[in-house]
Motif scaffolding. Sequence first.
Motif, PDB file in Angstrom:
ATOM      1  N   LEU A  75       0.833  -1.202   0.000  1.00  0.00           N
ATOM      2  CA  LEU A  75       0.000   0.000   0.000  1.00  0.00           C
ATOM      3  C   LEU A  75       0.870   1.255   0.000  1.00  0.00           C
ATOM      4  CD1 LEU A  75      -3.068   0.689   0.191  1.00  0.00           C
ATOM      5  CD2 LEU A  75      -2.675   0.992   2.630  1.00  0.00           C
ATOM      6  N   TYR A  76       1.905   1.256   0.838  1.00  0.00           N
ATOM      7  CA  TYR A  76       2.813   2.401   0.895  1.00  0.00           C
ATOM      8  C   TYR A  76       3.586   2.569  -0.413  1.00  0.00           C
ATOM      9  CZ  TYR A  76       2.043   2.284   5.973  1.00  0.00           C
ATOM     10  OH  TYR A  76       1.489   2.285   7.221  1.00  0.00           O
ATOM     11  N   ALA A  77       3.902   1.466  -1.061  1.00  0.00           N
ATOM     12  CA  ALA A  77       4.667   1.519  -2.307  1.00  0.00           C
ATOM     13  C   ALA A  77       3.793   1.938  -3.498  1.00  0.00           C
ATOM     14  CB  ALA A  77       5.298   0.162  -2.587  1.00  0.00           C
ATOM     15  N   SER A  78       2.489   1.832  -3.347  1.00  0.00           N
ATOM     16  CA  SER A  78       1.579   2.201  -4.441  1.00  0.00           C
ATOM     17  C   SER A  78       1.471   3.721  -4.532  1.00  0.00           C
ATOM     18  CB  SER A  78       0.198   1.600  -4.207  1.00  0.00           C
ATOM     19  OG  SER A  78      -0.443   2.249  -3.135  1.00  0.00           O
ATOM     20  N   GLU A  79       0.832   4.166  -5.593  1.00  0.00           N
ATOM     21  CA  GLU A  79       0.635   5.602  -5.780  1.00  0.00           C
ATOM     22  C   GLU A  79      -0.801   6.000  -5.473  1.00  0.00           C
ATOM     23  OE1 GLU A  79       2.224   7.174  -9.372  1.00  0.00           O
ATOM     24  OE2 GLU A  79       3.987   5.899  -9.265  1.00  0.00           O
ATOM     25  N   LEU A  80      -1.402   5.311  -4.496  1.00  0.00           N
ATOM     26  CA  LEU A  80      -2.779   5.621  -4.110  1.00  0.00           C
ATOM     27  C   LEU A  80      -2.850   6.952  -3.376  1.00  0.00           C
ATOM     28  CD1 LEU A  80      -3.909   2.138  -2.785  1.00  0.00           C
ATOM     29  CD2 LEU A  80      -4.832   3.331  -4.763  1.00  0.00           C
ATOM     30  N   PRO A  81      -3.938   7.688  -3.551  1.00  0.00           N
ATOM     31  CA  PRO A  81      -4.114   8.934  -2.797  1.00  0.00           C
ATOM     32  C   PRO A  81      -4.300   8.640  -1.303  1.00  0.00           C
ATOM     33  CG  PRO A  81      -5.992   8.542  -4.256  1.00  0.00           C
ATOM     34  CD  PRO A  81      -5.015   7.439  -4.494  1.00  0.00           C
ATOM     35  N   HIS A  82      -4.046   9.627  -0.480  1.00  0.00           N
ATOM     36  CA  HIS A  82      -4.122   9.430   0.972  1.00  0.00           C
ATOM     37  C   HIS A  82      -5.511   9.000   1.423  1.00  0.00           C
ATOM     38  CE1 HIS A  82      -5.421  13.619   0.551  1.00  0.00           C
ATOM     39  NE2 HIS A  82      -6.073  13.442   1.681  1.00  0.00           N
ATOM     40  N   ARG A  83      -6.555   9.425   0.709  1.00  0.00           N
ATOM     41  CA  ARG A  83      -7.910   9.012   1.101  1.00  0.00           C
ATOM     42  C   ARG A  83      -8.066   7.501   0.986  1.00  0.00           C
ATOM     43  NH1 ARG A  83      -9.505  11.690  -4.262  1.00  0.00           N
ATOM     44  NH2 ARG A  83      -9.435   9.912  -5.680  1.00  0.00           N
ATOM     45  N   ALA A  84      -7.486   6.909  -0.060  1.00  0.00           N
ATOM     46  CA  ALA A  84      -7.579   5.462  -0.251  1.00  0.00           C
ATOM     47  C   ALA A  84      -6.775   4.712   0.805  1.00  0.00           C
ATOM     48  CB  ALA A  84      -7.106   5.086  -1.651  1.00  0.00           C
ATOM     49  N   VAL A  85      -5.631   5.236   1.163  1.00  0.00           N
ATOM     50  CA  VAL A  85      -4.810   4.617   2.212  1.00  0.00           C
ATOM     51  C   VAL A  85      -5.564   4.623   3.541  1.00  0.00           C
ATOM     52  CG1 VAL A  85      -2.656   4.795   3.526  1.00  0.00           C
ATOM     53  CG2 VAL A  85      -2.640   5.183   1.051  1.00  0.00           C
ATOM     54  N   ALA A  86      -6.181   5.743   3.866  1.00  0.00           N
ATOM     55  CA  ALA A  86      -6.926   5.847   5.126  1.00  0.00           C
ATOM     56  C   ALA A  86      -8.097   4.869   5.155  1.00  0.00           C
ATOM     57  CB  ALA A  86      -7.426   7.279   5.328  1.00  0.00           C
TER      58      ALA A  86
END
Length: 84
Positions: A7-18
């Motif tokens: 997840l950290y290595a992906s380029e997902l926006p912070h909303r998706a990580v949360a």
Amino acid sequence: MGYFTSLYASELPHRAVAVYMYLRDRADKDGKCYPAIGTIARELKLSKSTVKRAIADLEKSDHLCKEPRWRENGGKSSNLYHIR
């Protein structure tokens, strides 16, 4: 490593990580959970629209699979989320 390495290595926006972390925290041992969009939004202090966009981001990146659920009377219920 940990649950969130990819997840950290992906380029997902912070909303998706949360949202992913929220769902992972509430998932059972099989990686399934079914909180309502409104509950996720309220507990993360995000709008419902932001949560919906985050879930779409997670589905697109294959971190999450969403399955609709139905009540016995045919009404919609909260979605079932499969965390990957």
